[in-house]
Design a protein around this motif. Structure first.
Motif, short mmCIF file in Angstrom:
data_model
loop_
_atom_site.label_atom_id
_atom_site.label_comp_id
_atom_site.label_asym_id
_atom_site.label_seq_id
_atom_site.Cartn_x
_atom_site.Cartn_y
_atom_site.Cartn_z
N GLN A 126 0.82 -1.21 0.00
CA GLN A 126 0.00 0.00 0.00
C GLN A 126 0.86 1.26 0.00
N ALA A 127 1.86 1.30 0.88
CA ALA A 127 2.72 2.49 0.97
C ALA A 127 3.50 2.69 -0.33
N PHE A 128 3.98 1.58 -0.90
CA PHE A 128 4.72 1.65 -2.16
C PHE A 128 3.80 2.17 -3.28
N ALA A 129 2.60 1.62 -3.37
CA ALA A 129 1.67 2.04 -4.41
C ALA A 129 1.25 3.50 -4.23
N ARG A 130 1.05 3.91 -2.99
CA ARG A 130 0.71 5.31 -2.73
C ARG A 130 1.82 6.24 -3.21
N TRP A 131 3.08 5.83 -2.99
CA TRP A 131 4.20 6.64 -3.46
C TRP A 131 4.20 6.72 -4.98
N GLY A 139 4.66 0.83 -11.63
CA GLY A 139 5.63 -0.02 -10.96
C GLY A 139 5.11 -1.43 -10.82
N ASN A 140 5.96 -2.30 -10.32
CA ASN A 140 5.61 -3.71 -10.20
C ASN A 140 5.94 -4.24 -8.81
N ILE A 141 5.11 -5.19 -8.35
CA ILE A 141 5.26 -5.79 -7.03
C ILE A 141 5.26 -7.31 -7.18
N VAL A 142 6.16 -7.97 -6.48
CA VAL A 142 6.11 -9.42 -6.32
C VAL A 142 6.06 -9.72 -4.83
N ASN A 143 5.00 -10.38 -4.40
CA ASN A 143 4.84 -10.81 -3.02
C ASN A 143 5.32 -12.25 -2.86
N THR A 144 5.86 -12.59 -1.70
CA THR A 144 6.21 -13.97 -1.43
C THR A 144 5.08 -14.64 -0.68
N ALA A 145 4.37 -15.53 -1.37
CA ALA A 145 3.37 -16.38 -0.73
C ALA A 145 4.07 -17.69 -0.38
N SER A 146 3.47 -18.82 -0.68
CA SER A 146 4.07 -20.12 -0.38
C SER A 146 3.21 -21.22 -0.99
#
Length: 254
Positions: A126-131, A139-146
């Motif tokens: 959220q903070a990254f996207a707000r920036w 921009g692009n985000i990769v989250n670590t799930a499992s």
């Protein structure tokens, strides 16, 4: 003229949990593709950042940040952008695991795992996207799930971890849809059993059971996750968002 769509040259990537394990290794691999690196970690990872800068010839820095604290996260995002000049990419990776049977799991136990593994993933994204939105950037985000978002691990009890990672996988899809009009892609990777500090401290009999169950007959390495992260963060994946890439040596296939 050949174009390398996998390059990250000129990009700035935040890596959470980059002081050790998957985050540390993948941060180095991202730097090898040309990205400058900002590590967010609960511990001071300045030494890791310095090693990355020296080995890969990029700019790298580390900020101490409790990713479960939205105020700290927002300040760290601003500080990273000020120091690096911009922000482009996020490998949202920080996480913990608790091997504890559900009947023995206290409210504090469960809440801590969910705070780090799920709530913090949201706070940082959220903070990254707000920036990005505030600075009219994509921009692009990769989250670590499992893989634990898909299957139930045995013989260990880890309901808190499994449910938190399932939340990450679906949060990724939700953010991908919401933020598609903003030009922000959101994907996740779902590692299987990976040789890291986290898995290295568990019972040896469990490790043997896991290995026996994996069709590859071995655990993976953090390096074997890096290619997926590079792909999802790069321009090679411009039509890919909301995806969860399982990297588990076929564990969830059988």
């Amino acid at each position: 003229m050949k174009t390398d769509r996998f390059t990250l040259d000129g990009k700035v990537t935040i890596v959470t949990g980059g002081g050790q394990g998957i985050g540390k290794v993948v941060a180095g691999e991202l730097a090898d593709q040309g990205s400058d690196i900002v590590i967010f970690d609960l511990q001071d990872a300045t030494e890791v950042a310095n090693q990355i800068a020296e080995q890969h010839g990029v700019s790298a820095m580390a900020l101490v940040c409790d990713v479960t604290d939205p105020d700290q996260v927002a300040k760290a995002i601003d500080q990273a952008a000020d120091r690096m000049g911009t922000l482009d990419l996020l490998f949202n990776n920080a996480g913990i695991c608790l091997h504890k049977p559900a009947l023995e799991c206290t409210p504090t136990d469960f809440t801590k795992v969910v705070d780090v593994n799920l709530n913090a993933i949201f706070f940082v994204a959220q903070a990254f996207a707000r920036w990005l939105v505030a600075h009219n950037k994509q921009g692009n985000i990769v989250n670590t799930a499992s893989m634990s978002a898909t299957i139930v691990n045995i013989p260990q009890g880890q309901a808190s971890y499994n449910s938190s990672k399932a939340g990450v996988a679906h949060l990724t899809k939700s953010l991908a849809v919401e933020w598609a009009p903003l030009g922000i892609r959101v994907n996740s990777i779902s590692p299987g059993y990976i040789n890291t500090e986290m898995t290295g401290n568990v019972r040896e009999d469990w490790r043997q059971i896991w290995t026996d169950m994996i069709p590859f007959k071995r655990m993976g390495s953090p390096e074997e996750l890096a290619g997926a992260v590079i792909y999802l963060l790069s321009d090679a994946a411009t039509y890919t968002s909301g995806a969860d890439l399982i990297i588990d040596g076929c564990f969830t296939v059988v």
